[in-house]
Design a protein around this motif. Structure first.
Motif: not given
Length: 544
Positions: A383-388
């Protein structure tokens, strides 16, 4: 009926529901002091702000330039925010031409030598605070000491615990019951806080200077070589750019009960570690480089998204306070500064945090095993790297689950807790906040991370330029709202009193610094005092 449904029904009773009005929450908000050009301030902590060692509301964190503002606990969110606002209004009046940097990731950095370590005077306790920070610089690099965030301290009133104790038929002491339930809250928080990273993460980009000389996977933002980002990032502060190290990756801190928690951290503090032995305890001139050569110098060095806390007495370790008194409150540590908010945080956000924390407390919280521990670590990283990323999946008991579907499921249960809180407190602030987060999940409104990236791209701005622009806006905001004279004089008196208090502490020292350290660490090493057999931290336990 699920445990959450049963608890919600029990606290719908007017008498039990009224106990929710007594929730206490306090704020700790960090901000870097920067020059008018947006460079890290090299000046000492302003004397008009008092002593960073003893002031109750204004201190420093890791760097001398990293201010920290602390509120008292309040029953009303509006009161906590009002106090934070007053502290910042006084602070801005003392900064001359300096500004507060409103982003979690720092301004342009010129290297470790240009990052001043916080200083706390000549007393033994003050020296210990400074040496601890010097140790962090040797272990992680000083750039880490410029990351800022918001900590949210949260506790339920004894009337709530008494009601819950009766509902569950508890036969233990109330404090033992509270401690177990706070650890249950923590386990659920660690399972689900990725949702908070998505909703409130506000660190999707950094200045290139922050990662100078470090391996990373960040990408340039368009043609801007000075701004690095990940396209779907939420909170880079909470990933491997933050307080992480290869040494600490082997540290598995167990939250299944207070004894396991104390054992693991005691082991990490008392057992020497080769990586930090190589740094050395002192330099060639005999000055301390770090407090010890263990995996952790003190328990605070273990960076966690949430901590069990109890107010410690002077000279008492945080773990000793927990052992003797049990958990008093939890400290939520995963909140980024929202650069669009002069306070760094909003009422809407805090109302949602309350509902989220109540959900974590009331829903079933089984003990964590090693496999789930690894899943939680992996979910945080994803989620830090690709949460969206709409296609992102998370680990759930060995299976992959679409993050958006899981988030929608959690939202339904958090919404029930929001309704419960509105019934207790009146109005619809909790439900309004819950609906606002639902609009983010539905893609109808932007998360802070998305808003920042879109603005940088649309206006062709670097990370530095965007945050500097917002810093100037906040400076004007506070310049237009000076404190009333009575409030100003109250803060000025607190500053003077804190300086006098520091002098008293320095004059009262009667033992050497070495003796002071020995007495402090005896609380970890003496099993009669510590209350646990220190356990190796360099192992993954089967039930953690």
């Amino acid at each position: 009926m699920s445990q959450l449904d049963a608890q919600l029904a029990a606290f719908a009773d007017p008498a039990a529901n009224s106990t929710l009005r007594g929730i206490l929450r306090g704020l700790e908000k960090e901000s870097l002091r920067v020059t008018p050009e947006g460079k890290l301030a090299q000046t000492e902590h302003p004397k008009a702000l008092g002593s960073a060692m003893t002031h109750p509301h204004i201190t420093t964190d890791y760097s001398e330039a990293l201010l920290e503002f602390i509120t008292q606990p309040h029953e009303r969110i509006a009161d906590a925010l009002s106090e934070l606002d007053q502290v910042q209004r006084y602070t801005y009046a003392q900064l001359n031409d300096e500004l507060l940097w409103p982003g979690s990731m720092p301004c342009v950095l010129a290297g470790d030598n240009a990052i001043p370590v916080a200083r706390y005077g000549t007393s033994n306790s003050g020296r210990m605070k400074t040496v601890y920070r010097l140790g962090l610089g040797h272990r992680y690099g000083r750039a880490m000491q410029t990351i800022a965030g918001v900590h949210y301290n949260f506790s339920m009133p004894d009337s709530f615990w008494q009601a819950l104790s009766e509902i569950e038929g508890n036969t233990r002491t109330l404090q033992a019951f509270k401690t177990d339930k706070y650890f249950a809250l923590i386990r659920n928080f660690r399972r689900y806080f990725w949702l908070l990273l998505y909703l409130f993460g506000a660190a999707p980009a950094v200045c290139r200077s922050f990662v100078r000389g470090r391996d990373h996977k960040l990408q340039a933002l368009g043609q801007d070589e000075n701004t690095l980002h990940l396209p779907y990032a939420t909170s880079l502060r909470m990933g491997d750019l933050g307080y992480q190290s290869a040494a600490q990756q082997s540290l598995v801190v167990c939250y299944n009960n207070i004894d396991n928690y104390l054992q693991t951290l005691c082991g990490a503090i008392t057992q020497s570690h080769p990586d930090y032995q190589s740094i050395g305890l002192r330099d060639e001139g005999g000055e301390y480089r770090q407090l010890n050569t263990s995996l952790l110098q003190i328990e605070n060095e273990f960076y966690s998204s949430i901590r069990p806390k109890r107010t410690a007495k002077s000279g008492e370790t945080a773990l000793q306070a927990l052992r003797l008194g049990g958990v008093e409150y939890v400290e939520v540590r995963c909140v980024d500064l929202n650069p669009y908010q002069p306070l760094g945080v909003s009422s809407e956000q805090l109302h949602y945090l309350d509902a989220f924390l109540l959900f974590c407390l009331l829903t079933d919280s089984p003990e964590t095993d090693a496999a789930e521990y690894q899943d939680m670590q992996e979910n945080q990283k994803r989620v830090v790297d690709a949460g969206r990323n709409p296609a992102l999946t998370l680990r759930n008991r060995g299976d992959e689950r679409l993050m958006r579907d899981w988030a929608d499921s959690l939202q339904s249960e958090i919404g029930a807790c929001a309704r419960l809180l509105d019934t207790a407190c009146g109005g619809e602030h909790y439900q309004q906040s819950h609906r606002a987060q639902g609009r983010k999940l539905a893609g109808e409104t932007a998360t802070p991370a998305e808003q920042m990236l879109k603005q940088m791209q649309a206006e062709n701005k670097t990370y530095y330029a965007l945050i500097m622009e917002l810093a100037r806006e906040h400076q004007r905001h506070y310049a237009e709202r000076p404190l009333e004279d009575d409030d100003y004089q109250r803060f000025a008196a607190q500053a003077r009193e804190s300086l006098s208090r520091q002098q008293e502490i320095e004059a009262a020292d009667a033992i050497s610094f070495e003796a002071h350290l020995a007495a402090y660490y005896a609380q970890y090493r003496d099993c009669e005092s510590c209350g646990c057999e220190p356990q190796s931290a360099i192992s993954v336990q089967s039930g953690c």
